[in-house]
Design a protein around this motif. Structure first.
Motif, mmCIF file in Angstrom:
data_model
loop_
_atom_site.group_PDB
_atom_site.id
_atom_site.type_symbol
_atom_site.label_atom_id
_atom_site.label_comp_id
_atom_site.label_asym_id
_atom_site.label_seq_id
_atom_site.Cartn_x
_atom_site.Cartn_y
_atom_site.Cartn_z
ATOM 1 N N ARG A 61 -5.310 6.055 -5.309
ATOM 2 C CA ARG A 61 -6.464 5.816 -4.455
ATOM 3 C C ARG A 61 -7.241 4.600 -4.954
ATOM 4 N NH1 ARG A 61 -11.201 5.665 -4.478
ATOM 5 N NH2 ARG A 61 -11.361 6.312 -6.648
ATOM 6 N N PHE A 82 0.829 -1.212 0.000
ATOM 7 C CA PHE A 82 0.000 0.000 0.000
ATOM 8 C C PHE A 82 0.860 1.257 0.000
ATOM 9 C CE2 PHE A 82 -3.044 -3.168 1.478
ATOM 10 C CZ PHE A 82 -4.115 -2.869 0.658
ATOM 11 N N ALA A 137 -5.260 1.393 -4.433
ATOM 12 C CA ALA A 137 -5.257 0.920 -3.045
ATOM 13 C C ALA A 137 -6.565 0.221 -2.720
ATOM 14 C CB ALA A 137 -5.011 2.091 -2.082
ATOM 15 N N GLY A 138 -7.679 0.775 -3.214
ATOM 16 C CA GLY A 138 -8.977 0.153 -2.990
ATOM 17 C C GLY A 138 -9.060 -1.230 -3.615
ATOM 18 N N ALA A 169 0.489 4.047 -2.807
ATOM 19 C CA ALA A 169 0.121 5.413 -2.404
ATOM 20 C C ALA A 169 1.129 6.429 -2.933
ATOM 21 C CB ALA A 169 0.013 5.511 -0.882
#
Lengths: 337, 337
Positions: free
Chosen positions: B141, B129, B144-145, B133
């Motif tokens: 974003r 992550f 990461a989701g 990021a």
């Protein structure tokens, strides 16, 4: 002195609702274990009114948001993510430390086995990032980065902690660094994320991070004092718990490194092969005190808490919210004397 | 047929450099264990030229990026993150499954202990992550989701897998769902992240995700065939490995649920209390074949691979890059027949 978290009814309800909504996405076996761990259900899955912790970290996130924007609602996803990370690390640390009790109940691995507890910890870890990412915008990206760096620090602290056990001598500086990684980093992340999700400037985010970090280290000093002199009915641990485990906590490390005439006797008790009996435990506690370890941690907690509050001056923050945040901080570290 | 990963020298070098740069940020004890796990060092920390895996997933990420943009460089952070997640889950799964060997070497927990292996897995998980990021922008974003959802699926698959062991009967549909969660989800994430970081449209990202998911399920069919008929010198596992463990893999589940006259004999061998001897293992393999389990997995792998390629038609992708991606896909599932 009572910790002031109880009074924030609306904030705590929002945190609780966010945690439950996020946890409900987990695959069924993981959701069941998470619900037990959070204190929402018993071992059989029946709803209970358990002590699910003080929710201190997510509350710090919401109050930090309020210092920059005057309101806390926008920071709920950040608060939930922080609490998810905290609980993922508790579940894994309990496995690693073979701790059988948490919040007066058997730990997740004790009830559901090590394998499932590893996986549930992993699931909560990922869920934290999912919640942050869904919040959207650049704060989601920055928040995910901050959260990931914090997990790295938590692991660094846990690795150091496990290695301290096998070493005869640990410097106070090493012990402070370990506590900063293991405790202060997540409290600093909690308040920094609150400022970020409240729309704070980079300077405000940094100031709130410093606040949380200092508070976190103060908190660890207090926790280590409670590990020796805490009331078992309150802490849920045996009396003299940390001395029984020969834990090289902050007050003990300060005492051992004090140069005081009593320090060698304390070192000998910590080296002894056999478990300490009740007399040995009482004597060890006396020696930590006579060597100045108790007062050193009390003073460190006080000065860190004061420095934390001072660091929020002149940051163009909402005064009432700063007052709330510093009062909460003072109450969490005012548990011992 | 040889897997074609070797020919992508520049891509593999970029993945390797990215992995090493990210891993170098870990606290020293974690970095050392990660370097061993990735095959960069031996148990004592000396650099070695080990087999560090095919890097199939990150290569899929880079080739997927190339299909949408004609170049792969922008997707290196996504490729590194995917490989970090893959390796975090391998390290934890090896603990859970008590697997002592991986890539012909003792697993991380065997060498460094369960506690440190749990923490290193956690560290690689967070690092994925962090890398995503840092890539910046809305893709960070969204990435990461997607990555977090994928970890959730991985855990769902691993939870199901561990529960299958204790059950007498597992439906083929359940086994497929488990394989989709445990294997297909991460391959779908790998190609979707590639498309995302290559700047693809939402439709292109979705098409590439479907490609990877289908390929992943085909890959699991092949892996399960190798678990029975694979050459130990290639797989690094004992001959009939999955039958020894009475693993309810895709071909076995298909055979048990086939309704064929030989199915009850296979079921009896899977129920037997004592370990299967060499005759029993050979007989079980014959029965999986006579019940149609072997051919069913071969055909599933072939049709999924074909469907994966078909799904990329009319997506306005770079033709040469699609050719590369589908050739790599075909080579990874063409290992058995």
């Amino acid at each position: 002195m009572t910790v002031l978290t109880d009074q924030y009814t609306a904030e705590r309800a929002a945190i609780d609702a966010g945690l439950r909504a996020a946890a409900s996405r987990l695959p069924a076996p993981a959701a069941r274990i998470a619900a037990y761990h959070f204190g929402w259900t018993d071992e059989a899955g029946n709803p209970v009114e358990a002590n699910s912790g003080k929710a201190l970290r997510p509350l710090l996130t919401l109050l930090a948001a309020k210092t920059v924007s005057g309101q806390w609602h926008t920071a709920v996803p950040a608060a939930v993510a922080v609490e998810m990370v905290h609980n993922f690390s508790l579940i894994h640390d309990d496995i690693i430390d073979r701790d059988g009790l948490r919040r007066h109940r058997p730990t997740a691995w004790k009830v559901f086995g090590v394998n499932d507890a590893i996986l549930v910890g992993d699931a909560l870890h990922a869920l934290a990032f999912e919640v942050i990412a869904e919040a959207g915008g650049d704060r989601a990206r920055a928040g995910a980065g901050l959260l990931a760096q914090t997990v790295r620090a938590l692991i660094e602290g846990q690795l150091a902690d496990t290695r301290f056990e096998g070493r005869e001598h640990v410097d106070l500086a090493e012990c402070v660094a370990m506590s900063e990684a293991k405790t202060a980093s997540l409290m600093g992340c909690a308040t920094a994320l609150g400022a970020l999700f409240g729309g704070g400037t980079p300077e405000q985010v940094e100031a709130l991070r410093d606040f949380g970090s200092r508070l976190g280290l103060a908190f660890q000093h207090v926790d280590d004092l409670l590990g020796i002199w805490g009331d078992p009915a309150v802490t849920g641990k045996a009396v003299y718990s940390d001395l029984r485990n020969r834990k090289k906590s902050l007050p003990v490390t300060a005492a051992l490194g004090s140069g005081h005439a009593d320090a060698p006797e304390l070192a000998a008790l910590y080296r002894a092969a056999a478990p300490l009996d009740e007399d040995g435990l009482r004597r060890a506690a006396e020696l930590v005190e006579s060597c100045g370890g108790r007062i050193a941690s009390q003073r460190a907690a006080e000065s860190l808490t004061a420095a934390a509050a001072d660091g929020l001056a002149d940051r163009r923050l909402h005064g009432g919210a700063v007052e709330e945040l510093t009062s909460l901080a003072a109450s969490t570290v005012g548990r011992v004397w």
